[in-house]
Write a protein that holds these residues in place. Structure first.
Motif, short mmCIF file in Angstrom:
data_model
loop_
_atom_site.label_atom_id
_atom_site.label_comp_id
_atom_site.label_asym_id
_atom_site.label_seq_id
_atom_site.Cartn_x
_atom_site.Cartn_y
_atom_site.Cartn_z
N ASP A 48 0.20 24.46 -8.37
CA ASP A 48 0.28 23.79 -9.66
C ASP A 48 -0.85 22.77 -9.77
OD1 ASP A 48 1.07 21.94 -11.81
OD2 ASP A 48 2.93 23.09 -11.80
N ASP A 49 -1.66 22.91 -10.81
CA ASP A 49 -2.79 22.01 -11.02
C ASP A 49 -2.32 20.80 -11.83
OD1 ASP A 49 -5.26 20.88 -11.09
OD2 ASP A 49 -6.04 22.18 -12.67
N LEU A 50 -1.65 19.87 -11.18
CA LEU A 50 -1.11 18.70 -11.84
C LEU A 50 -2.22 17.66 -12.00
CD1 LEU A 50 1.54 17.35 -12.87
CD2 LEU A 50 1.74 16.32 -10.61
N ALA A 51 -2.37 17.14 -13.23
CA ALA A 51 -3.37 16.10 -13.46
C ALA A 51 -3.01 14.87 -12.63
CB ALA A 51 -3.42 15.75 -14.95
N GLN A 52 -3.97 14.35 -11.92
CA GLN A 52 -3.68 13.26 -11.02
C GLN A 52 -4.88 12.33 -10.91
OE1 GLN A 52 -3.84 14.37 -6.76
NE2 GLN A 52 -4.08 16.48 -7.44
N ALA A 53 -4.59 11.12 -10.47
CA ALA A 53 -5.65 10.15 -10.25
C ALA A 53 -6.33 10.44 -8.92
CB ALA A 53 -5.06 8.74 -10.25
N PRO A 54 -7.60 10.07 -8.78
CA PRO A 54 -8.27 10.26 -7.49
C PRO A 54 -7.66 9.35 -6.43
CG PRO A 54 -9.63 8.93 -8.96
CD PRO A 54 -8.47 9.42 -9.79
N GLY A 55 -7.74 9.78 -5.19
CA GLY A 55 -7.22 8.96 -4.11
C GLY A 55 -6.34 9.77 -3.17
N PRO A 56 -5.80 9.10 -2.16
CA PRO A 56 -4.96 9.80 -1.18
C PRO A 56 -3.59 10.14 -1.74
CG PRO A 56 -5.01 7.44 -0.71
CD PRO A 56 -5.99 7.68 -1.82
N ASN A 57 -2.88 10.97 -1.04
CA ASN A 57 -1.52 11.37 -1.37
C ASN A 57 -0.63 10.14 -1.57
OD1 ASN A 57 1.13 12.22 -1.26
ND2 ASN A 57 0.94 13.26 0.69
N ILE A 58 0.07 10.08 -2.73
CA ILE A 58 0.95 8.94 -3.00
C ILE A 58 2.05 8.85 -1.95
CG2 ILE A 58 2.45 10.30 -4.52
CD1 ILE A 58 1.58 6.56 -4.84
N GLY A 59 2.37 10.00 -1.32
CA GLY A 59 3.39 9.99 -0.28
C GLY A 59 2.97 9.23 0.96
N MET A 60 1.70 8.84 1.05
CA MET A 60 1.22 8.07 2.18
C MET A 60 1.18 6.58 1.88
SD MET A 60 -1.86 10.63 3.43
CE MET A 60 -2.11 9.76 4.99
N SER A 61 1.67 6.19 0.69
CA SER A 61 1.72 4.78 0.31
C SER A 61 3.10 4.22 0.65
CB SER A 61 1.45 4.62 -1.18
OG SER A 61 0.18 5.13 -1.52
N PRO A 62 3.21 2.93 0.98
CA PRO A 62 4.51 2.32 1.26
C PRO A 62 5.45 2.44 0.07
CG PRO A 62 2.73 0.87 1.98
CD PRO A 62 2.08 1.98 1.20
N TRP A 63 6.73 2.55 0.35
CA TRP A 63 7.70 2.80 -0.73
C TRP A 63 7.75 1.66 -1.73
CZ3 TRP A 63 11.72 -0.59 -1.35
CH2 TRP A 63 12.12 -1.34 -0.25
N LEU A 466 9.32 14.38 -5.99
CA LEU A 466 7.91 14.62 -5.67
C LEU A 466 7.43 13.67 -4.59
CD1 LEU A 466 5.26 16.06 -6.20
CD2 LEU A 466 4.85 14.49 -8.11
N TYR A 467 7.80 12.41 -4.71
CA TYR A 467 7.39 11.40 -3.71
C TYR A 467 7.95 11.74 -2.34
CZ TYR A 467 6.83 6.74 -1.62
OH TYR A 467 6.49 5.69 -0.81
N ARG A 468 9.21 12.17 -2.31
CA ARG A 468 9.83 12.54 -1.03
C ARG A 468 9.19 13.80 -0.46
NH1 ARG A 468 16.34 13.48 -0.01
NH2 ARG A 468 16.17 14.35 2.08
N ALA A 469 8.89 14.80 -1.32
CA ALA A 469 8.29 16.04 -0.85
C ALA A 469 6.90 15.80 -0.28
CB ALA A 469 8.22 17.06 -1.99
N LEU A 470 6.19 14.80 -0.81
CA LEU A 470 4.85 14.49 -0.33
C LEU A 470 4.85 13.68 0.95
CD1 LEU A 470 3.12 13.69 -3.74
CD2 LEU A 470 2.65 15.64 -2.26
N GLY A 471 6.02 13.31 1.42
CA GLY A 471 6.10 12.58 2.68
C GLY A 471 6.99 11.36 2.62
N GLY A 472 7.26 10.87 1.42
CA GLY A 472 8.22 9.78 1.30
C GLY A 472 7.67 8.40 1.57
N GLY A 473 6.37 8.28 1.80
CA GLY A 473 5.78 6.96 1.96
C GLY A 473 5.71 6.50 3.39
N LEU A 474 4.73 5.67 3.67
CA LEU A 474 4.62 5.05 4.98
C LEU A 474 5.67 3.98 5.10
CD1 LEU A 474 0.74 4.67 5.18
CD2 LEU A 474 2.14 6.38 6.30
N LEU A 475 6.32 3.92 6.26
CA LEU A 475 7.36 2.92 6.48
C LEU A 475 6.72 1.63 6.96
CD1 LEU A 475 10.02 5.10 8.29
CD2 LEU A 475 9.74 4.68 5.86
N ALA A 476 7.17 0.51 6.38
CA ALA A 476 6.70 -0.78 6.84
C ALA A 476 7.22 -1.05 8.24
CB ALA A 476 7.16 -1.88 5.88
#
Length: 514
Positions: A48-63, A466-476
């Motif tokens: 799926d070619d979802l329009a997105q902002a440049p940058g790393p996977n949002i799933g790698m950002s803290p929750w 979607l956030y969970r499928a991408l990894g769910g975020g880095l844990l603090a």
């Protein structure tokens, strides 16, 4: 006397030390294949070619950078500290840490000490001059199975992989808990919103019914129109019990996740939410599949299970070869406790043993076959986990796209229904149209408002999925298990010693965790 005792027997201790050193040098190789990460041939992009902002996977950002609702953040923090299922997973991690210690113990000699005293006298029948005899002995013991074929090192490698898998299971439990709290929270707010819409509709239709009764009394309308108004009022009223049950059920589900019998939940209207600001980032990136796979705990856990199964192949292969054991003792024996450290009473022994399989009716071969098949199954499970993770992201992206389109269309429908209801009300009050037109407009608006609430909920849930499928975020740091971090620091040196040149995959995992 004690110094003389040590000096007189130093050469004997040196002989024992030499034997142990020889055993260490012999423990050099490890049977079985070293772990190699499989080549998965992962696609470079999602379907799926979802329009997105440049940058790393949002799933790698803290929750906290994804869930922006301050009330939701408070609930998540409470759940992370109080959830009972999460405490169970933490307990499993502590047990996995202890299993490492138990398994690693086989890599080292077992040392012990024996101290005995005995006082006896012979029978006067068999001995004409019986006398008391004393015996005191003190000895240290050592036993060690030489890990020549690397079976114990492979066991240690497998156990450490189980520990890393347990740690990823804890991370998965934390990420799942965070997303579950967010999902139940927005589901509860949606039901509260629909419940309020129904209450408002019931009040409005109650006024319409009362007005219809008054107009009938004045001879303006017939009894049929009064009955129609009564039907519309009761139709809206009948939705309240189910919605009331659902909102209580969702609130209870949320309290279970929070680990509390009673927890105050503040209801927020749509106006309150708009006042507080955005709930999620306006723009985000999904990155590429390789980023997702490096972040998802279930993928990491499946790979560690593969590492453990691969190590167990080496354990099973080593069973074909003989095992070597060293047993030694060193101490003193005397009939007088005061001379327990006299060099004349020194005793020692050193025994080397070999045990080799000759006939076992194919048991060892069967165990080796089982280990190989377990390794194949672990590889298939790992590939299946990766494949499932990839398509979970694709499905989540499709769901998010659908919800974006649906919410836009539903908002337009609500706007059209609102205008339709306004015009129908004016026409009815001016006597231009019948009550049927007004009631149809009211039904359309009521249905559109409820559907809009559901569509908004689905959009929020699709974001969470979607956030969970991408990894769910880095844990603090505070969300990471303190037990797990302590084990990593405590076990790194042990694994480096025990695995030698065969623990490259595990060493990389240790470096990653640190």
């Amino acid at each position: 006397m004690f110094k003389h005792y040590l000096a007189a027997n130093s050469f004997k201790r040196q002989g024992l030390a030499c034997a142990l050193s020889t055993g260490i040098l012999l423990s050099g190789c490890a049977m079985g294949p070293d772990y190699q990460q499989p080549d998965l041939e992962i696609p470079g992009q999602y379907h799926d070619d979802l329009a997105q902002a440049p940058g790393p996977n949002i799933g790698m950002s803290p929750w906290r950078e994804f869930y922006l609702d301050p009330d939701l953040q408070v609930l998540i923090e409470h759940a992370l500290s109080k959830n009972l299922d999460l405490e169970t997973v933490r307990s499993r991690l502590i047990a996995a840490r202890s299993n490492i210690t138990v398994t690693d113990a086989a890599l080292y000699p077992a040392l012990g000490i024996n101290a005995n005293s005995e006082r006896s006298i012979d029978s006067s029948i068999t001995n004409t001059n019986p006398s008391h005899e004393n015996e005191f002995d003190l000895e240290g013991t050592v036993s060690w199975e030489l890990d020549i074929w690397g079976a114990n090192r492979r066991r240690s490698e497998a156990e450490y992989a189980h520990f890393l898998s347990a740690k990823e299971s804890l991370n998965l439990a934390v990420i799942s808990l965070i997303s579950d709290v967010a999902s139940r929270y927005y589901e509860w707010l949606d039901i509260e919103q629909r419940y309020q819409i129904s209450l408002n509709t019931v009040e409005l239709r109650k006024k319409e019914r009362n007005l219809a009764r008054l107009r009938k009394e004045n001879g303006v309308i017939s009894g049929l129109e009064v009955r129609q108004a009564e039907v519309e009022y009761q139709s809206a009223r009948v939705t309240l019990p189910d919605l009331d049950f659902e909102r209580q059920e969702k609130a209870n589900q949320l309290r279970i996740l929070l680990g509390e019998f009673s927890y105050p939940l503040a209801v927020k209207t749509e106006t309150d939410i708009k006042t507080e600001g955005k709930l999620f980032p306006d723009q985000f990136a999904v990155g590429v599949p390789s980023q997702m796979l490096s972040q998802r705990p279930d993928v990491k856990s499946a790979e560690q299970a593969l590492v453990a199964a691969n190590a167990n192949v080496g354990v099973a292969k080593a069973a074909f070869f003989p095992s070597f054991t060293i047993i030694g003792s060193y101490g003193t024996e005397t009939d007088d406790l005061s001379s327990i450290f006299d060099s004349q009473g020194v005793t020692w022994s050193l025994l080397g043993g070999i045990t080799a399989p000759i006939f076992n009716a194919g048991s060892i071969s069967a165990q080796y076959d089982i280990a190989q098949e377990d390794s194949k199954q672990a590889l298939l499970a790992y590939r299946s986990t990766v494949l499932r993770a990839y398509f979970e992201v694709n499905d989540a992206m499709n769901s998010f796209r659908r919800s974006e389109l649906a919410i836009e269309a539903q908002q337009e429908l609500v706007a059209a229904s609102t205008e339709y209801n306004r015009l129908a009300t004016l026409r009815y009050r001016n006597g231009v149209s019948s009550s049927l037109d007004l009631m149809d407009a009211q039904r359309s608006l009521f249905s559109a408002q409820l559907s809009l609430s559901l569509v908004k909920r689905d959009r929020l849930l699709s974001m969470i999925t979607l956030y969970r499928a991408l990894g769910g975020g880095l844990l603090a740091q505070e969300e990471k298990s303190k037990e797990g971090q302590a084990v990593v620091q405590d076990s790194t040196s042990k694994i480096a010693v025990s695995q030698g040149d065969n623990g490259e995959g595990t060493a990389e995992a240790v470096q990653e965790l640190n």
